[in-house]
Design an enzyme around this catalytic site. Structure first.
Site, PDB file in Angstrom:
ATOM      1  CE1 TYR A   1       3.721  28.795 -33.063  1.00 48.38           C
ATOM      2  CE2 TYR A   1       3.229  28.514 -30.729  1.00 48.38           C
ATOM      3  CZ  TYR A   1       3.176  29.272 -31.884  1.00 48.38           C
ATOM      4  OH  TYR A   1       2.574  30.517 -31.851  1.00 48.38           O
TER       5      TYR A   1
ATOM      6  CG  ASP B   1       9.139  26.077 -25.435  1.00 46.36           C
ATOM      7  OD1 ASP B   1       8.492  26.341 -24.399  1.00 46.36           O
ATOM      8  OD2 ASP B   1       8.804  26.455 -26.571  1.00 46.36           O
TER       9      ASP B   1
ATOM     10  CE  LYS C   1       0.619  26.933 -24.534  1.00 45.98           C
ATOM     11  NZ  LYS C   1      -0.373  26.926 -25.567  1.00 45.98           N
TER      12      LYS C   1
HETATM   13  N1  PMP Z   1       6.293  27.196 -26.738  1.00 46.04           N
HETATM   14  C1  PMP Z   1       5.470  26.136 -26.817  1.00 46.04           C
HETATM   15  C2  PMP Z   1       6.046  24.770 -26.656  1.00 46.04           C
HETATM   16  C3  PMP Z   1       4.095  26.310 -27.052  1.00 46.04           C
HETATM   17  O1  PMP Z   1       3.310  25.238 -27.142  1.00 46.04           O
HETATM   18  C4  PMP Z   1       3.595  27.615 -27.174  1.00 46.04           C
HETATM   19  C5  PMP Z   1       2.119  27.886 -27.416  1.00 46.04           C
HETATM   20  N2  PMP Z   1       1.366  26.843 -27.854  1.00 46.04           N
HETATM   21  C6  PMP Z   1       4.485  28.689 -27.079  1.00 46.04           C
HETATM   22  C7  PMP Z   1       5.821  28.444 -26.839  1.00 46.04           C
HETATM   23  C8  PMP Z   1       4.002  30.104 -27.190  1.00 46.04           C
HETATM   24  O2  PMP Z   1       3.246  30.451 -26.095  1.00 46.04           O
HETATM   25  P1  PMP Z   1       2.203  31.660 -26.148  1.00 46.04           P
HETATM   26  O3  PMP Z   1       1.109  31.239 -27.052  1.00 46.04           O
HETATM   27  O4  PMP Z   1       1.785  31.834 -24.723  1.00 46.04           O
HETATM   28  O5  PMP Z   1       2.941  32.842 -26.659  1.00 46.04           O
END
Ligand code: PMP
Length: 436
Positions: free
Chosen positions: A143, A246, A274
């Site tokens: 994701y 990521d 995060k």
């Molecule tokens: N990349 C990863 C690996 C994530 O886990 C997430 C959110 N869980 C995102 C991108 C997207 O982040 P956001 O919800 O802050 O847009």
């Protein structure tokens, strides 16, 4: 019955009148009887509006690395916002935060932004501009946020729909994505170096980026097998592809320098969000000088009204200082290791097949199999319903992991040894539901 107490139920009904399904993100919707309304959080705990206290292992899907309402972070933000929050000019706080990230993560340059989705979106555009190519490779189950391009064959699509390992099908996670988008996306099984090599060899001239979650933080924390991240690195070097790690979930959580430090693999671009803000909205795109400097005013865009705002940067500045100066990671690791090993023993003693994945700061487990899965396909051999059953019982007892096995257990610095002991006691109690 469900998880909702009386007040929560009333408040949730009120929410549904004005907010679609009563939530501001679909991932928070647990159905009409189980979606909670939270009053407040402090340290490792949250309270719903019926006053029910829980030890929080969801931690807002990972950001709360220190603890809820962490005093030093709150104080820094409070003090900083007295002087205004947004100016459309550079502030000293932005410079300070960028310097701290460069030092901690050993990256050359950083641009700040507000969410994980924004960070991955910009990283993909930078990679395309840098290479002049348009397609990219991602891995099944991963994701990367809410951008159309990334929302194919992640862990939310039915596993039966994604086709064979040798010829995977790109399945959109949602309605509303233009058909043509799929042309730009290549989804491959995680941890399959041969399949990846074959794809890159055949199509490298079209591939701008390989984007990878270094731990599958959206599929129970499946780990990269030895050599997998290194193979991505080597292929990117050989074929002029931009590697994007990521680190939205792993960044500042699994080590000070995130997965790059933990696995010893350096990426061209890295996305953070995060844990950088301990719950305040801040994110970053960082990386090597040469790739980051693809950003050029008037030529290659990166922007955002709220990028680098005082609220997020003040929080990040405080978080980065605490991560640098206090035993955050060693404390979390100690508690996480204890939880993983003791929970494993409790399951073994009860004769329940299980496999743990991930690292102490973000671990997951599957039931019904005894070998840790290596990709989305093998993950689905586990008994995910049984996991949900167990997790719902734990939540009832005041221990709150996500009920969805794909979300890891996240730990924060505020979690105490007593909390760990209480968690284990309730865990032992809850596995009774699996026996009956
Ligand atoms: N990349 C990863 C690996 C994530 O886990 C997430 C959110 N869980 C995102 C991108 C997207 O982040 P956001 O919800 O802050 O847009």
């Amino acid at each position: 019955m469900g998880l909702q107490g009386k007040k929560t139920k009333e408040m949730y009904q009120r929410a549904m009148k004005v907010i679609p399904h009563g939530v501001n993100s679909n991932f928070r919707y647990w159905g009409e009887n189980d979606t909670l309304v939270i009053e407040r959080g402090q340290g490792a705990y949250i309270w719903d509006i019926d006053g029910k206290q829980s030890i929080d292992y969801r931690l807002a899907f990972g950001p709360i690395i220190l603890g809820h309402a962490y005093p030093a972070v709150t104080a820094k933000v409070q003090e900083a916002i007295e002087g205004g929050t947004l100016f459309a000019w550079t502030t000293p706080l932005e410079i300070e935060v960028a310097e701290k990230i460069c030092k901690m993560c050993k990256v050359d340059k950083v641009r700040l932004t507000n969410s994980g989705t924004e960070a991955t979106m910009h990283a993909l555009r930078i990679a395309r501009a840098h290479t002049g190519r348009e397609k990219f490779i991602k891995f099944e189950g991963q994701y990367h946020g809410m951008l159309d391009y990334f929302m194919f064959s992640n862990a939310s699509v039915p596993i039966s729909s994604i086709g064979s390992r040798t010829n995977p099908i790109n399945v959109p996670m949602t309605s509303g994505i233009p058909k043509a988008i799929v042309e730009y996306v290549i989804n491959l099984p995680y941890n399959d170096v041969d399949r990846l090599e074959a794809e890159v060899r055949a199509h490298w001239g079209e591939i701008a980026a390989i984007i990878v979650e270094p731990i599958m933080g959206n599929v129970g924390s499946i780990m990269p097998e030895k050599g997998f991240l290194e193979a991505i690195r080597a292929l990117c070097d050989k074929y002029g592809i931009v590697m994007i790690m990521d680190e939205v979930k792993t960044g500042f959580r699994i080590a000070k320098g995130g997965a790059q430090e933990y696995f010893g693999v350096k990426s061209d671009l890295v996305t953070y969000a995060k844990s950088l803000g301990n719950g305040f909205p801040i994110a970053a795109i960082a990386g090597k000088e040469e790739v980051m400097m693809t950003i050029q005013p008037g030529q290659m865009a990166h922007g955002g009204t709220y990028s680098g705002n005082v609220v997020g940067t003040a929080a990040a500045s405080a978080v980065l200082d605490i991560l640098a100066n206090e035993p955050v990671h060693s404390t979390i690791n100690k508690h996480g290791k204890l939880l993983m090993s003791r929970m494993g023993e409790i399951l073994s003693e009860a004769g329940i097949a299980h496999a743990f994945m991930g690292v102490p700061a973000m671990f997951g487990f599957v039931l019904g199999i005894d070998q840790p899965p290596t990709d989305l396909r093998s993950y689905h051999k586990g008994n995910l319903e049984q996991y949900e059953h167990l997790a719902m019982k734990l939540i009832e007892l005041g221990i709150q992991p996500d009920a969805d096995a794909r979300e890891p257990w996240f730990l924060c610095y505020s979690l105490s040894e007593q909390d760990v002991a209480q968690t284990l006691e309730k865990f032992e109690q809850s596995i009774e539901v699996l026996k009956s």
